[in-house]
Design a protein around this motif. Structure first.
Motif, mmCIF file in Angstrom:
data_model
loop_
_atom_site.group_PDB
_atom_site.id
_atom_site.type_symbol
_atom_site.label_atom_id
_atom_site.label_comp_id
_atom_site.label_asym_id
_atom_site.label_seq_id
_atom_site.Cartn_x
_atom_site.Cartn_y
_atom_site.Cartn_z
ATOM 1 N N ALA A 14 0.854 -1.448 -0.162
ATOM 2 C CA ALA A 14 0.048 0.102 0.089
ATOM 3 C C ALA A 14 0.845 1.282 0.051
ATOM 4 C CB ALA A 14 -0.851 0.076 1.112
ATOM 5 N N PHE A 15 2.027 1.454 0.460
ATOM 6 C CA PHE A 15 2.809 2.236 0.815
ATOM 7 C C PHE A 15 3.191 3.221 -0.533
ATOM 8 C CE2 PHE A 15 6.965 4.909 1.083
ATOM 9 C CZ PHE A 15 6.600 5.442 2.364
ATOM 10 N N PRO A 16 3.808 2.482 -1.725
ATOM 11 C CA PRO A 16 3.779 3.258 -2.879
ATOM 12 C C PRO A 16 2.565 3.928 -3.507
ATOM 13 C CG PRO A 16 4.131 1.028 -3.241
ATOM 14 C CD PRO A 16 4.003 1.065 -1.803
ATOM 15 N N GLY A 23 2.105 14.457 -2.804
ATOM 16 C CA GLY A 23 2.036 15.739 -3.805
ATOM 17 C C GLY A 23 0.932 16.677 -3.635
ATOM 18 N N ILE A 24 0.132 16.136 -3.895
ATOM 19 C CA ILE A 24 -1.110 16.658 -4.014
ATOM 20 C C ILE A 24 -1.581 17.468 -2.461
ATOM 21 C CG2 ILE A 24 -3.783 16.353 -4.054
ATOM 22 C CD1 ILE A 24 -2.472 16.605 -6.766
ATOM 23 N N THR A 25 -1.305 16.549 -1.522
ATOM 24 C CA THR A 25 -1.521 17.040 -0.086
ATOM 25 C C THR A 25 -0.665 18.339 0.229
ATOM 26 O OG1 THR A 25 -2.103 14.653 0.743
ATOM 27 C CG2 THR A 25 -1.517 16.124 2.578
ATOM 28 N N ALA A 26 0.553 17.931 -0.004
ATOM 29 C CA ALA A 26 1.531 19.086 0.284
ATOM 30 C C ALA A 26 1.298 20.332 -0.576
ATOM 31 C CB ALA A 26 2.992 18.729 -0.012
ATOM 32 N N LEU A 178 -4.922 10.476 1.951
ATOM 33 C CA LEU A 178 -5.972 9.983 2.831
ATOM 34 C C LEU A 178 -6.942 9.330 1.920
ATOM 35 C CD1 LEU A 178 -7.416 9.388 5.675
ATOM 36 C CD2 LEU A 178 -8.439 11.782 5.373
ATOM 37 N N GLN A 179 -7.403 9.941 0.720
ATOM 38 C CA GLN A 179 -8.124 9.664 -0.051
ATOM 39 C C GLN A 179 -7.712 8.340 -0.745
ATOM 40 O OE1 GLN A 179 -11.518 10.596 -0.782
ATOM 41 N NE2 GLN A 179 -11.699 8.836 -2.058
ATOM 42 N N LEU A 180 -6.331 8.382 -0.909
ATOM 43 C CA LEU A 180 -5.748 7.136 -1.692
ATOM 44 C C LEU A 180 -5.880 6.012 -0.815
ATOM 45 C CD1 LEU A 180 -2.653 8.624 -3.667
ATOM 46 C CD2 LEU A 180 -5.094 7.601 -4.652
ATOM 47 N N ALA A 181 -5.541 6.204 0.626
ATOM 48 C CA ALA A 181 -5.662 5.110 1.568
ATOM 49 C C ALA A 181 -7.041 4.542 1.727
ATOM 50 C CB ALA A 181 -4.973 5.713 2.935
ATOM 51 N N LYS A 182 -8.073 5.403 1.490
ATOM 52 C CA LYS A 182 -9.322 4.989 1.779
ATOM 53 C C LYS A 182 -9.736 4.102 0.547
ATOM 54 C CE LYS A 182 -12.369 8.219 2.891
ATOM 55 N NZ LYS A 182 -12.853 9.621 2.896
ATOM 56 N N ASN A 183 -9.446 4.503 -0.719
ATOM 57 C CA ASN A 183 -9.525 3.710 -1.939
ATOM 58 C C ASN A 183 -8.875 2.410 -1.793
ATOM 59 O OD1 ASN A 183 -10.954 6.101 -2.930
ATOM 60 N ND2 ASN A 183 -9.185 6.474 -4.135
ATOM 61 N N ALA A 199 -0.717 8.004 8.689
ATOM 62 C CA ALA A 199 -0.516 8.710 9.932
ATOM 63 C C ALA A 199 0.727 8.728 10.213
ATOM 64 C CB ALA A 199 -0.959 7.627 11.133
ATOM 65 N N ILE A 200 1.787 7.926 9.732
ATOM 66 C CA ILE A 200 3.365 7.802 9.861
ATOM 67 C C ILE A 200 3.722 9.193 8.986
ATOM 68 C CG2 ILE A 200 5.185 6.814 9.033
ATOM 69 C CD1 ILE A 200 4.100 4.357 9.772
ATOM 70 N N LEU A 201 3.008 9.423 7.585
ATOM 71 C CA LEU A 201 3.607 10.398 6.812
ATOM 72 C C LEU A 201 3.209 11.825 7.417
ATOM 73 C CD1 LEU A 201 2.344 9.161 3.213
ATOM 74 C CD2 LEU A 201 4.442 9.364 4.119
ATOM 75 N N PHE A 202 2.054 11.958 8.009
ATOM 76 C CA PHE A 202 1.769 13.276 8.714
ATOM 77 C C PHE A 202 2.648 13.526 10.241
ATOM 78 C CE2 PHE A 202 -2.332 13.275 6.680
ATOM 79 C CZ PHE A 202 -2.502 14.488 6.117
ATOM 80 N N LEU A 203 3.206 12.195 10.657
ATOM 81 C CA LEU A 203 3.965 12.336 11.673
ATOM 82 C C LEU A 203 5.357 12.829 11.141
ATOM 83 C CD1 LEU A 203 4.635 12.242 14.848
ATOM 84 C CD2 LEU A 203 5.288 9.785 14.284
ATOM 85 N N VAL A 204 5.799 12.114 10.283
ATOM 86 C CA VAL A 204 6.940 12.479 9.576
ATOM 87 C C VAL A 204 7.256 13.937 9.354
ATOM 88 C CG1 VAL A 204 8.663 11.798 7.905
ATOM 89 C CG2 VAL A 204 7.653 10.084 9.333
#
Length: 243
Positions: A14-16, A23-26, A178-183, A199-204
């Motif tokens: 799921a990670f990749p 990029g969209i989030t940032a 988040l949307q990609l994770a939900k998908n 969650a990890i990406l937001f924390l990092v």
């Protein structure tokens, strides 16, 4: 696929997929923040209108925006705004998110600007007026250079807060992490690993930023603690020379 236990295989699968939305989030975060920085000045300016009724209406509008959940504002802009008679303008999810979150946070940033401006010693205003500075030169040469630096740590904190609020944009179709994770979760009937990645990406990204803002705030505080007493800053004359 086992949906009850943690699976590293699922995590690395799921990670990749999830990280493609980074990029969209940032990009959305910085677009919203830039919009709020600019629009924050609008609130400062309109609050200077010397008509009590208009100023009262502006203050009420700002309070209304701050008191309304940003999710409701996003829904209104994306779903209800196109249905208003005489307007009928349909906005993309990205544009709707920039407007919704940007306007919402601009009301807070406007207050940050106002606090910075009000912290400038009255003697600075009087000196600029005595030197016959134009309004534009008074703000750009005297007021803003003193008012904005102390607000930088607060603005940085709002950037971090906005970054954490960006996932709200997924509710109107912005395809961020988040949307990609939900998908991914919907397709594989397993949300645990995908949402953990979010969650990890937001924390990092947010935690080091918070540390940097705290360091910057301490540095700014030390800088202003060492400054001369209020009102002692030299004033440039009309030619830019220091008096």
């Amino acid at each position: 696929m086992n949906t009850n236990n943690w699976s590293w295989e699922t995590f690395f699968e799921a990670f990749p997929i999830v990280i493609q939305g980074l990029g969209i989030t940032a990009g959305l975060t910085f677009a919203c923040f830039l919009f709020s920085l600019i629009f924050g000045f609008f609130w400062v300016l309109v609050r200077q209108i010397p008509i009590g009724f208009i100023r009262g209406c502006i203050i009420w509008i700002m309070e209304f925006i701050r008191s309304t959940p940003p999710l409701v504002q996003l829904f209104f802009i994306f779903y209800a705004f196109p249905m208003i008679p005489g307007i009928g303008m349909t906005l993309s999810p990205f544009t709707s998110a920039v407007l919704g979150l940007g306007i919402h946070f601009s009301t807070y940033i406007g207050e940050v600007y106002r606090s910075g401006i009000e912290s400038v010693d009255k003697g600075q205003w009087e000196a600029a007026k005595a030197l016959n500075f134009s309004t534009g030169k008074r703000w750009t040469k005297i007021i803003l250079p003193q008012a904005l630096p102390p607000t930088i740590p607060m603005l940085g904190n709002y950037l971090i807060i906005m970054f954490k609020e960006i996932p709200l944009a997924s509710t109107i179709g912005v395809v961020g992490i988040l949307q990609l994770a939900k998908n991914y979760g919907a397709q594989h009937f397993n949300y645990l690993e995908a949402l953990t990645i979010v969650a990890i990406l937001f924390l990092v990204l947010s935690y080091p930023s918070a540390l940097l803002i705290n360091k910057l705030e301490k540095k700014m505080n030390r800088r202003f603690d060492k400054k001369a007493p209020s009102g002692s800053r030299p004033i440039p004359d009309n030619k830019g020379a220091v008096m």
